[in-house]
Design a protein around this motif. Structure first.
Motif, PDB file in Angstrom:
ATOM      1  N   PHE A  69      31.110  34.307  31.840  1.00 13.00           N
ATOM      2  CA  PHE A  69      31.613  35.418  32.636  1.00 13.00           C
ATOM      3  C   PHE A  69      30.546  36.478  32.853  1.00 13.00           C
ATOM      4  O   PHE A  69      29.848  36.903  31.938  1.00 13.00           O
ATOM      5  CB  PHE A  69      32.826  36.049  31.931  1.00 13.00           C
ATOM      6  CG  PHE A  69      33.359  37.261  32.621  1.00 13.00           C
ATOM      7  CD1 PHE A  69      33.979  37.162  33.862  1.00 13.00           C
ATOM      8  CD2 PHE A  69      33.244  38.512  32.029  1.00 13.00           C
ATOM      9  CE1 PHE A  69      34.470  38.287  34.502  1.00 13.00           C
ATOM     10  CE2 PHE A  69      33.743  39.651  32.655  1.00 13.00           C
ATOM     11  CZ  PHE A  69      34.359  39.537  33.902  1.00 13.00           C
ATOM     12  N   ARG A  70      30.437  36.914  34.107  1.00 10.75           N
ATOM     13  CA  ARG A  70      29.504  37.959  34.495  1.00 10.75           C
ATOM     14  C   ARG A  70      30.289  39.140  35.063  1.00 10.75           C
ATOM     15  O   ARG A  70      30.857  39.015  36.162  1.00 10.75           O
ATOM     16  CB  ARG A  70      28.512  37.446  35.542  1.00 10.75           C
ATOM     17  CG  ARG A  70      27.752  36.210  35.089  1.00 10.75           C
ATOM     18  CD  ARG A  70      26.810  35.689  36.163  1.00 10.75           C
ATOM     19  NE  ARG A  70      27.461  35.336  37.408  1.00 10.75           N
ATOM     20  CZ  ARG A  70      28.170  34.213  37.612  1.00 10.75           C
ATOM     21  NH1 ARG A  70      28.338  33.340  36.608  1.00 10.75           N
ATOM     22  NH2 ARG A  70      28.722  33.975  38.779  1.00 10.75           N
ATOM     23  N   PRO A  71      30.392  40.244  34.336  1.00  9.58           N
ATOM     24  CA  PRO A  71      31.099  41.394  34.882  1.00  9.58           C
ATOM     25  C   PRO A  71      30.509  41.802  36.227  1.00  9.58           C
ATOM     26  O   PRO A  71      29.320  41.641  36.475  1.00  9.58           O
ATOM     27  CB  PRO A  71      30.875  42.477  33.823  1.00  9.58           C
ATOM     28  CG  PRO A  71      30.646  41.714  32.560  1.00  9.58           C
ATOM     29  CD  PRO A  71      29.895  40.478  32.968  1.00  9.58           C
ATOM     30  N   ARG A  72      31.323  42.338  37.067  1.00 10.57           N
ATOM     31  CA  ARG A  72      30.892  42.666  38.432  1.00 10.57           C
ATOM     32  C   ARG A  72      29.685  43.599  38.460  1.00 10.57           C
ATOM     33  O   ARG A  72      28.759  43.396  39.209  1.00 10.57           O
ATOM     34  CB  ARG A  72      32.068  43.316  39.191  1.00 10.57           C
ATOM     35  CG  ARG A  72      31.762  43.579  40.648  1.00 10.57           C
ATOM     36  CD  ARG A  72      33.012  44.077  41.353  1.00 10.57           C
ATOM     37  NE  ARG A  72      32.777  44.301  42.755  1.00 10.57           N
ATOM     38  CZ  ARG A  72      33.702  44.656  43.613  1.00 10.57           C
ATOM     39  NH1 ARG A  72      34.934  44.856  43.181  1.00 10.57           N
ATOM     40  NH2 ARG A  72      33.420  44.843  44.891  1.00 10.57           N
ATOM     41  N   GLU A  73      29.722  44.609  37.595  1.00  6.83           N
ATOM     42  CA  GLU A  73      28.624  45.562  37.603  1.00  6.83           C
ATOM     43  C   GLU A  73      27.331  44.971  37.066  1.00  6.83           C
ATOM     44  O   GLU A  73      26.281  45.550  37.203  1.00  6.83           O
ATOM     45  CB  GLU A  73      28.977  46.829  36.820  1.00  6.83           C
ATOM     46  CG  GLU A  73      29.242  46.612  35.336  1.00  6.83           C
ATOM     47  CD  GLU A  73      30.709  46.328  35.043  1.00  6.83           C
ATOM     48  OE1 GLU A  73      31.404  45.802  35.936  1.00  6.83           O
ATOM     49  OE2 GLU A  73      31.168  46.663  33.934  1.00  6.83           O
ATOM     50  N   ALA A  74      27.436  43.762  36.462  1.00  7.85           N
ATOM     51  CA  ALA A  74      26.234  43.113  35.929  1.00  7.85           C
ATOM     52  C   ALA A  74      25.759  41.976  36.835  1.00  7.85           C
ATOM     53  O   ALA A  74      25.051  41.092  36.407  1.00  7.85           O
ATOM     54  CB  ALA A  74      26.519  42.573  34.534  1.00  7.85           C
ATOM     55  N   GLY A  75      26.180  42.020  38.101  1.00 11.84           N
ATOM     56  CA  GLY A  75      25.662  40.997  39.008  1.00 11.84           C
ATOM     57  C   GLY A  75      26.696  40.229  39.770  1.00 11.84           C
ATOM     58  O   GLY A  75      26.358  39.362  40.585  1.00 11.84           O
ATOM     59  N   GLY A  76      28.007  40.520  39.550  1.00 11.00           N
ATOM     60  CA  GLY A  76      29.034  39.844  40.328  1.00 11.00           C
ATOM     61  C   GLY A  76      28.967  40.287  41.782  1.00 11.00           C
ATOM     62  O   GLY A  76      28.595  41.406  42.099  1.00 11.00           O
ATOM     63  N   THR A  77      29.309  39.400  42.693  1.00 10.36           N
ATOM     64  CA  THR A  77      29.280  39.736  44.111  1.00 10.36           C
ATOM     65  C   THR A  77      30.645  40.160  44.584  1.00 10.36           C
ATOM     66  O   THR A  77      31.664  39.788  44.023  1.00 10.36           O
ATOM     67  CB  THR A  77      28.824  38.519  44.949  1.00 10.36           C
ATOM     68  OG1 THR A  77      29.695  37.441  44.674  1.00 10.36           O
ATOM     69  CG2 THR A  77      27.406  38.119  44.583  1.00 10.36           C
ATOM     70  N   THR A  78      30.692  40.950  45.622  1.00  9.68           N
ATOM     71  CA  THR A  78      31.966  41.439  46.147  1.00  9.68           C
ATOM     72  C   THR A  78      32.595  40.393  47.023  1.00  9.68           C
ATOM     73  O   THR A  78      31.987  39.440  47.427  1.00  9.68           O
ATOM     74  CB  THR A  78      31.731  42.725  46.960  1.00  9.68           C
ATOM     75  OG1 THR A  78      30.811  42.431  48.020  1.00  9.68           O
ATOM     76  CG2 THR A  78      31.180  43.830  46.088  1.00  9.68           C
TER      77      THR A  78
END
Length: 427
Positions: free
Chosen positions: A418-427
């Motif tokens: 899991f990659r949190p959004r603020e750590a590289g997740g795309t919108t």
């Protein structure tokens, strides 16, 4: 995460299926009666199930507690205490005469995945929280998503005055259960505490089975509009009123129902329409029905699509009523918005599915889920698991052990990668 770590997760996940099925059976044995599974909000069975779930959470290395509305909450800390969490969960209440899998599969699978991490001593750069929501079905007080609305901070306190079939209010039931209805707000969480909410759930439909896939990626939780229609004509003697002179409310309703089916079948974008209840009066064999009431449930993957469809269906019903000289009253009784799954999070679910070697099928959820409340404080995603025959809300509801295992492997892989959004997740 390294490839080695991911591979370890996939390997250990393969032994989770049997454990999940065993626990599904244990939880399924907690019921009002032995003949029919019913585990209703704030009942003694609810308390027994909550205690069992908390014991499993603690065995999995989590701190566990019952929150202010009766949700079962477990927390597995990350690399350091107090980090925001990836929240996993589903509900553990049931409809009456239920199946064992709807809701509990998501809670039990999430616990099993955390237990696997704990066995291997894996700590992640975020916490994991597992929530068993106390009331999603809305059976007792006719108001759904009470557990998740409390967590999302959107609980409507007017519901505390709602009464069950025995006349007991929700407020009174909470007090009897040992909860304080004046402190429901203590269950609320904030957006900064959550990276995302992910729910694993049985599909409750036949698509995955038709496609021969064990899991699927949910695109959105379809919104729903429910309407109550009343057609009034003229009751009359079945033998003396000529066919051309009748104002038969039931015949008119039948034409309306056929029009709804025809309209929804012609739609290729996920629209579904259901007439679930109908009443004809006076209800005698030799009397032309003078008044008919029926319900309509219209669902679609987007709000715009659903609202346009409802407007078109209502126009068609109005035209039928006018042509048949029937008076019509039609009212909206319920409306829920569509909840889209966040693209950045849905993409990670799809990656986990593909990495486990399964084809990636995206499909909407026609049934409601706790994500409909959780969207107010977190981006949401869902993973569907195949259920036999697409049957749900029925004792015949069933998931094969191999499919339970597949769902667990995908969820475990998603957690570890899991990659949190603020750590590289795309919108």
């Amino acid at each position: 995460m390294s490839e080695t770590k991911a591979a370890i997760g996939a390997t250990t996940g393969s032994r989770l299926g049997d454990e999940i099925v065993s626990r599904i059976n244990q939880l399924g044995a907690i019921s009002e009666t032995a003949e029919h599974l019913a585990r209703i909000f704030l009942s003694p069975e609810h308390r027994t199930a909550a205690d069992l779930l908390m014991s499993w959470m603690k065995d999995a290395g989590m701190a566990a507690h019952l929150d202010a509305i009766g949700n079962v909450c477990g927390r597995y800390e990350g690399e350091r205490p107090g980090l925001p969490c990836l929240m996993l969960g589903s509900h553990y209440d049931t409809v009456r005469d239920a199946g064992k899998w709807d809701g509990p599969l998501g809670v039990i699978t999430a616990i099993a995945c955390v237990a696997d991490l704990d066995r291997r001593g894996v700590q992640l750069p975020f916490a994991i929280e597992v929530v068993g929501f106390a009331d999603e079905e809305g059976v007792r007080f006719a108001s759904t998503l009470l557990g998740s609305r409390a967590v999302a901070g959107t609980f409507d306190e007017s519901v505390l005055n709602a009464r069950d079939a025995n006349g007991l209010t929700l407020r009174e039931a909470m007090v009897r259960f040992g909860l304080d209805p004046d402190h429901i707000g203590a269950a609320a969480r904030t957006r900064r505490e959550l990276h995302a909410y992910v729910e694993l759930h049985i599909e409750q439909g036949p698509v995955l089975e038709q496609q021969n896939l064990p899991v699927g990626v949910v695109t959105a939780i379809s919104g729903a509009t429910r309407l109550a229609a009343n057609l009034t004509g003229m009751a009359g003697h079945a033998g003396t009123v000529p066919m051309a002179m009748r104002r038969d409310a039931l015949a008119g309703a039948a034409e309306c129902i056929g029009a709804v089916e025809e309209f929804c079948k012609a739609d290729s974008a996920g629209l579904v329409g259901t007439v679930g209840a109908i009443t004809a009066l006076p209800g005698a064999t030799n009397v032309i029905p003078g008044k008919v009431s029926f319900t309509l449930d219209i669902r679609a993957p987007t709000d715009a699509h659903r609202k346009l469809a409802v407007a078109d269906i209502v126009r068609r019903i109005e035209a039928i009523a006018k042509r048949r000289e029937l008076s019509l009253q039609i009212d909206v009784t319920h409306e829920n918005r569509t909840v889209p799954c966040a693209p950045w999070l849905k993409a990670q679910v799809a990656e986990a599915v593909a990495a486990e070697g399964f084809g990636v099928l995206e499909l909407p959820s026609g049934a409601g889920h706790d994500g409909m409340a959780m969207i107010d404080i977190a981006d949401v995603a869902m993973l569907f698991v195949r259920c036999r025959g697409g049957i749900s809300h029925n004792p015949a509801e069933h998931v094969e052990p191999a499919d339970a295992d597949s769902g667990a492997r995908v969820l475990l892989r998603l957690i570890e990668n899991f990659r949190p959004r603020e750590a590289g997740g795309t919108t």
